[in-house]
Write an enzyme that holds these catalytic residues in place. Structure first.
Site, short mmCIF file in Angstrom:
data_model
loop_
_atom_site.label_atom_id
_atom_site.label_comp_id
_atom_site.label_asym_id
_atom_site.label_seq_id
_atom_site.Cartn_x
_atom_site.Cartn_y
_atom_site.Cartn_z
N HIS A 144 0.82 -1.23 0.00
CA HIS A 144 0.00 0.00 0.00
C HIS A 144 0.85 1.28 0.00
O HIS A 144 0.97 1.97 1.01
CB HIS A 144 -1.10 0.02 1.06
CG HIS A 144 -0.78 -0.47 2.45
ND1 HIS A 144 0.24 0.03 3.20
CD2 HIS A 144 -1.39 -1.40 3.22
CE1 HIS A 144 0.25 -0.56 4.37
NE2 HIS A 144 -0.72 -1.45 4.41
N ASP B 289 -7.13 -4.10 0.98
CA ASP B 289 -6.70 -4.10 2.38
C ASP B 289 -7.94 -4.16 3.28
O ASP B 289 -7.98 -3.58 4.36
CB ASP B 289 -5.86 -2.83 2.68
CG ASP B 289 -5.02 -2.95 3.95
OD1 ASP B 289 -4.88 -4.07 4.46
OD2 ASP B 289 -4.54 -1.91 4.43
N GLY C 270 -6.97 -0.21 7.48
CA GLY C 270 -7.57 -0.97 6.39
C GLY C 270 -8.82 -0.29 5.86
O GLY C 270 -9.07 0.89 6.14
ZN LIG Z 1 -2.88 -4.83 5.31
#
Ligand SMILES: [Zn+2]
Length: 391
Positions: free
Chosen positions: A221, A279, A315
């Site tokens: 990410h 995520d 997340g």
């Molecule tokens: Zn994660």
């Protein structure tokens, strides 16, 4: 001998480099037998037609980073829970995913990996492709929502115990290269066939480049839980931007990364090096509220999930089909380019693009049919209809 039933799905077929308007995907025995410009060449009597009008017929999406959904969490180490998570994925048009672990004692991570193996033997509506080990080898300074009590630096014994657990599984491992001697273990991890991902990291630009030289090919990410991207010290983000071969995960929910930075990353990395991820946490698909999450608590408000204690983003509740739509809306890229970011690119980075990741003859018949707004109409896994929202 009874002939295998053939199924023809018609619609706007999303190929890796174009859309085939009014095209046909022919499925036979779980694989894609061919792609055709129209159905004139197909004998109607031998084939079951699924006519999807002007809907998008896309390769099944692939999410290489998610922690849960539908009230179930990967770290609960429950094969049945993973089956529920897979069901949720199918409802998002996702036909393959990498369950992600969280920072925890190594033994807990090993237990979770074992449960993933057991889940892979169950009939699932979306295929588990392997495991993403996110933590515990991350940066305390860039922990995000990872539990700081279990963050640690890499030690030889950890590698051996994890290698034993993930043996034979596709594995992504997130590492902060600047912590302890972590950098010195990267080439060994890559040598084991793991996709080594830099993330939750406070690395400088220089440290980031060294990690990439050592074998990092993926970025967890990008922008979230990284050293700030500054013009005099661009940090690990700058190193990823400067390294053409490294794949970058992006969370395209408009909360984790401003659309302007999504455009920047895509322009700099190129459309074939972006992997869209969700995520997503166990609260994906649940109503607003406060929920237990391991030893912590999370609060879901609308589309945002935050740690109750600190208010830090934790997340998402993003659906990957919505993420693809967001990328099209926010970057102006072509539909197939956005779809590649959530199918072909992650498949290629995992070394699975010979079998999945695009609509091509000989690949698995994993398909997602979307309406014009990228809502899921139906999802196909190995030539079988696993999810449908048709009336
Ligand atoms: Zn994660």
């Amino acid at each position: 001998m009874k002939a295998v039933k053939k199924i023809a799905i018609t619609g706007n077929i999303i190929l890796p480099d174009e859309v085939l308007a009014g095209g046909v995907v022919l499925i036979e025995g779980g694989t894609i037998a061919g792609v055709f410009y129209n159905d004139n060449a197909l004998p109607e009597n031998d084939i079951e037609f699924r006519r999807c009008g002007d809907a998008w017929v896309a390769p099944g999406l692939i999410d290489v980073h998610l922690h849960g959904a539908a009230g179930r969490e990967v770290m609960d180490a429950s094969p049945e829970g993973l089956r529920e998570i897979a069901r949720h994925q199918a409802r998002c048009g996702v036909t393959g995913f990498m369950p992600a672990t969280l920072t925890a004692p190594i033994e807990g991570i090993r237990r979770t990996v074992q449960s993933i193996r057991e889940a892979m033997d169950l009939p699932l509506e979306s295929e588990i492709l392997g495991v993403h080990l996110e933590g515990p080898f991350v940066s305390l300074a860039r922990k995000g929502a990872q539990n700081p009590n279990y963050i640690k630096v890499v030690e030889r014994a950890d590698i051996d115990r994890l290698a034993d657990a993930v043996s034979g599984l596709k594995t992504i491992i997130t590492v902060a290269p600047e912590a302890g001697d972590n950098l010195s273990f990267i080439s060994e991890m890559a040598g084991r066939g793991w996709v080594v991902s830099m993330g939750h990291t406070d690395a400088t630009w220089q440290q980031g480049l060294l990690a990439i030289q050592a074998g990092v090919t993926h970025a967890t990410h990008l922008f979230n839980a990284w050293r700030e991207f500054q013009h005099r010290e661009p940090g690990g983000i700058g190193a990823v931007m400067d390294s053409g071969d490294v794949y970058a995960e992006l969370i395209p929910d408009g909360i984790h990364v401003h659309p302007s930075f999504l455009r920047l990353a895509i322009a700099r990395k190129g459309k074939d090096r972006i992997c869209l991820i969700t995520d997503s946490l166990k609260v994906a698909g649940l109503p607003d509220g406060t929920y237990p999450w391991g030893e912590l608590e999370i609060v879901l408000t609308g589309r945002e999930v935050r740690l109750k204690s600190s208010g830090v983003l934790a997340g998402s509740v993003l659906r990957l089909n919505q993420g693809v739509k967001n990328i099209i809306d926010w970057t102006g890229c072509e539909v197939w380019e956005a779809v590649n970011m959530a199918s072909l690119n992650p498949a290629r980075n995992l070394g699975l693009d010979g079998r999945i990741g695009s609509i091509a003859q000989g690949k698995a018949a994993n398909l997602a049919v979307f309406d014009k707004d990228f809502n899921v109409i139906e999802t196909w896994l190995g030539g079988k209809l696993v999810s449908t929202f048709r009336g």
